[in-house]
Design a protein around this motif. Structure first.
Motif, PDB file in Angstrom:
ATOM      1  N   SER A 166       0.567   0.030  -9.062  1.00 52.34           N
ATOM      2  CA  SER A 166      -0.865   0.276  -8.974  1.00 52.34           C
ATOM      3  C   SER A 166      -1.537  -0.989  -8.458  1.00 52.34           C
ATOM      4  CB  SER A 166      -1.428   0.624 -10.352  1.00 52.34           C
ATOM      5  OG  SER A 166      -2.850   0.577 -10.325  1.00 52.34           O
ATOM      6  N   ALA A 195       1.976   1.724  -3.509  1.00 52.05           N
ATOM      7  CA  ALA A 195       0.859   2.253  -4.309  1.00 52.05           C
ATOM      8  C   ALA A 195       0.682   3.747  -4.038  1.00 52.05           C
ATOM      9  CB  ALA A 195      -0.419   1.484  -3.996  1.00 52.05           C
ATOM     10  N   ALA A 196       0.785   4.141  -2.772  1.00 50.93           N
ATOM     11  CA  ALA A 196       0.656   5.564  -2.428  1.00 50.93           C
ATOM     12  C   ALA A 196       1.767   6.389  -3.070  1.00 50.93           C
ATOM     13  CB  ALA A 196       0.666   5.741  -0.913  1.00 50.93           C
ATOM     14  N   GLU A 197       2.947   5.791  -3.187  1.00 46.85           N
ATOM     15  CA  GLU A 197       4.083   6.471  -3.815  1.00 46.85           C
ATOM     16  C   GLU A 197       4.061   6.350  -5.334  1.00 46.85           C
ATOM     17  OE1 GLU A 197       7.432   4.646  -1.905  1.00 46.85           O
ATOM     18  OE2 GLU A 197       7.068   5.666  -0.002  1.00 46.85           O
ATOM     19  N   ARG A 198       3.031   5.709  -5.862  1.00 41.94           N
ATOM     20  CA  ARG A 198       2.860   5.486  -7.301  1.00 41.94           C
ATOM     21  C   ARG A 198       3.989   4.666  -7.927  1.00 41.94           C
ATOM     22  NH1 ARG A 198      -1.664   8.046  -7.687  1.00 41.94           N
ATOM     23  NH2 ARG A 198      -2.051  10.212  -7.178  1.00 41.94           N
ATOM     24  N   GLN A 199       4.547   3.775  -7.125  1.00 37.01           N
ATOM     25  CA  GLN A 199       5.568   2.849  -7.628  1.00 37.01           C
ATOM     26  C   GLN A 199       4.903   1.651  -8.296  1.00 37.01           C
ATOM     27  OE1 GLN A 199       8.984   3.505  -7.427  1.00 37.01           O
ATOM     28  NE2 GLN A 199       8.170   5.485  -6.772  1.00 37.01           N
ATOM     29  N   LEU A 250       0.826  -1.207   0.000  1.00 34.52           N
ATOM     30  CA  LEU A 250       0.000   0.000   0.000  1.00 34.52           C
ATOM     31  C   LEU A 250       0.864   1.263   0.000  1.00 34.52           C
ATOM     32  CD1 LEU A 250      -2.881  -1.054   2.395  1.00 34.52           C
ATOM     33  CD2 LEU A 250      -2.890  -0.966  -0.109  1.00 34.52           C
ATOM     34  N   GLN A 251       1.996   1.209   0.659  1.00 36.69           N
ATOM     35  CA  GLN A 251       2.916   2.347   0.627  1.00 36.69           C
ATOM     36  C   GLN A 251       3.440   2.554  -0.791  1.00 36.69           C
ATOM     37  OE1 GLN A 251       6.075   2.321   3.524  1.00 36.69           O
ATOM     38  NE2 GLN A 251       7.219   3.903   2.442  1.00 36.69           N
ATOM     39  N   ARG A 308      -4.532  -5.966  -6.310  1.00 38.07           N
ATOM     40  CA  ARG A 308      -5.716  -5.797  -5.463  1.00 38.07           C
ATOM     41  C   ARG A 308      -6.339  -7.155  -5.127  1.00 38.07           C
ATOM     42  NH1 ARG A 308      -8.406  -1.177  -5.169  1.00 38.07           N
ATOM     43  NH2 ARG A 308      -7.640  -0.514  -7.209  1.00 38.07           N
TER      44      ARG A 308
END
Length: 103
Positions: free
Chosen positions: A12, A6-10, A3-4, A38
């Protein structure tokens, strides 16, 4: 961690397993191109739980002490899982859930 990332857009959450692990999840109705990050996080991938494999079950029941300290590569459980058909194939708009250690 995922999730981190994903938050950093590394990555999806809609990326496929095939995108990150090309050719690893394939065979017997398992398609890495249909399973997303997901799906793995939500336990909705449909992949067979490798600990339910009859050989793994036999090893755990009958030879646990002999194997309890064995090292297992991260690839071995995936190989065991894809030998079996998935419990179901993820479908857009339809949520089916089944816990699997392989997720």
């Amino acid at each position: 961690m995922v999730l981190q990332l994903a938050a950093e857009r590394q990555l999806s959450l809609d990326d496929t397993v095939e995108h990150w692990l090309p050719g690893v999840v394939s065979g017997n109705g398992n398609y890495g191109s249909r399973i997303t990050v997901r799906d793995l996080l939500r336990q909705t991938s449909g992949m067979f739980g490798y600990v339910d494999d009859p050989d793994i079950q036999r090893m755990l029941r009958e030879h646990f002490d002999e194997n309890r300290y064995n090292d297992t590569s991260t690839a071995d459980p995936v190989v065991t899982a894809v030998v079996h058909k998935p419990l179901f194939v993820p479908e857009a708009g339809r949520t089916r859930w089944a816990y699997s250690n392989i997720n």
